[in-house]
Design an enzyme around this catalytic site. Structure first.
Site, short mmCIF file in Angstrom:
data_model
loop_
_atom_site.label_atom_id
_atom_site.label_comp_id
_atom_site.label_asym_id
_atom_site.label_seq_id
_atom_site.Cartn_x
_atom_site.Cartn_y
_atom_site.Cartn_z
N ARG A 1 -23.99 79.11 -15.18
CA ARG A 1 -24.17 77.68 -15.41
C ARG A 1 -23.18 76.87 -14.57
NH1 ARG A 1 -22.76 76.38 -21.25
NH2 ARG A 1 -21.18 77.90 -20.85
N GLN B 1 -3.64 53.69 -15.64
CA GLN B 1 -4.31 53.37 -14.51
C GLN B 1 -4.67 54.74 -13.87
OE1 GLN B 1 -2.83 49.72 -12.17
NE2 GLN B 1 -3.29 51.03 -10.35
N ASN C 1 -6.80 56.09 -10.17
CA ASN C 1 -7.23 55.64 -8.83
C ASN C 1 -7.85 56.85 -8.18
OD1 ASN C 1 -6.02 53.04 -9.19
ND2 ASN C 1 -4.28 53.83 -8.62
N ARG D 1 -1.68 59.83 3.88
CA ARG D 1 -1.23 58.62 3.25
C ARG D 1 0.16 58.98 2.50
NH1 ARG D 1 -5.93 55.35 1.56
NH2 ARG D 1 -7.96 56.44 2.03
N HIS E 1 4.50 56.87 -0.56
CA HIS E 1 4.42 55.86 -1.44
C HIS E 1 5.12 55.86 -2.66
CE1 HIS E 1 0.28 55.05 0.48
NE2 HIS E 1 1.20 54.65 1.48
N LYS F 1 3.24 60.14 -11.83
CA LYS F 1 1.85 60.55 -11.37
C LYS F 1 1.10 61.86 -11.79
CE LYS F 1 2.18 57.41 -7.20
NZ LYS F 1 2.07 57.48 -5.88
N HIS G 1 5.40 59.48 -2.79
CA HIS G 1 4.28 60.64 -2.92
C HIS G 1 3.37 60.34 -1.49
CE1 HIS G 1 0.11 61.76 -3.68
NE2 HIS G 1 0.69 63.18 -3.89
N TYR H 1 -5.83 60.18 -9.25
CA TYR H 1 -4.41 59.69 -9.52
C TYR H 1 -4.43 59.09 -10.95
CZ TYR H 1 -3.75 59.28 -4.39
OH TYR H 1 -3.87 59.28 -3.23
N LYS I 1 1.11 50.50 8.18
CA LYS I 1 1.96 50.51 7.25
C LYS I 1 2.81 51.55 6.82
CE LYS I 1 1.82 49.02 2.28
NZ LYS I 1 0.92 48.35 1.17
N ASP I 2 2.13 52.85 6.78
CA ASP I 2 2.64 53.87 6.38
C ASP I 2 3.71 54.48 7.68
OD1 ASP I 2 1.37 54.06 4.03
OD2 ASP I 2 0.02 55.68 4.25
#
Length: 182
Positions: A23, A46, A48, A59, A62, A72, A119, A132, A167-168
């Site tokens: 399966r 939360q 994401n 990315r 952060h 996280k 991270h 996340y 930004k990063d």
């Protein structure tokens, strides 16, 4: 689940036991009892998703400053990534350490990142999706980052950068980042 301790104090690579038959496959990716055996966070407030079209996308790095520092649990649900995190905790035995882990959706691998770490990741394939779980709510006025090109961190990114936000790219270097006290 297999919990593999990583170089950063309190961090783990987690690989679910994947069962397969005609399966397809099944795996448990979270179990409160198993996480509690390792004294890990089990309260997620939360969740994401990050969708990344192009191989080589970056990315990060952060994090959120206290009192909204967050643990996280990160899983690659489609594709493959080079995952990176840096310990910013002032009183940690691994303060300043960089940890890198490849996460492959085919293996259902995850990484548990304790609060007080920055991270980020680089996609190793096109069409990557990341999931996340966060232990704290996102607060824009508490978000921060560390520069991914910081020579002191000496992160050996496996691919040339294809996509990197302004930004990063402009986060401060580690030496000018205020250590986190939890």
């Amino acid at each position: 689940m297999i919990f593999e301790a990583l170089e950063i104090d309190g961090a783990y690579k987690i690989t679910p036991n994947k069962l397969g038959d005609s399966r397809g496959a099944f795996a448990r990716v979270f179990c409160m009892e198993e996480f509690q055996q390792y004294n890990l966070e089990v309260r997620w407030v939360q969740m994401n998703t990050s969708i990344n079209a192009t191989k080589g996308t970056i990315r990060g790095l952060h994090y959120q400053r206290p009192p909204y520092a967050e643990t996280k649990l990160v899983r690659c649900v489609r594709g493959k990534v080079f995952d990176v995190f840096v310990d910013l905790r002032k009183d940690s035995p691994s303060y300043g350490a960089v940890c890198t882990v490849e996460l492959d959706s085919a293996a259902l691998e995850m990484v548990y990142i304790p609060k007080g770490c920055a991270h980020g990741f680089q996609t190793l394939t096109d069409d990557v999706e990341m999931h996340y779980c966060h232990s704290a709510f996102y607060k824009p006025d508490h978000e921060a980052g560390v520069n991914i090109k910081d020579p002191k961190l000496a992160i050996k990114w496996p691919l040339p950068f294809s996509v990197l936000s302004d930004k990063d790219q402009n986060h401060p270097i580690f030496e000018t980042t205020e250590p986190i006290t939890l």
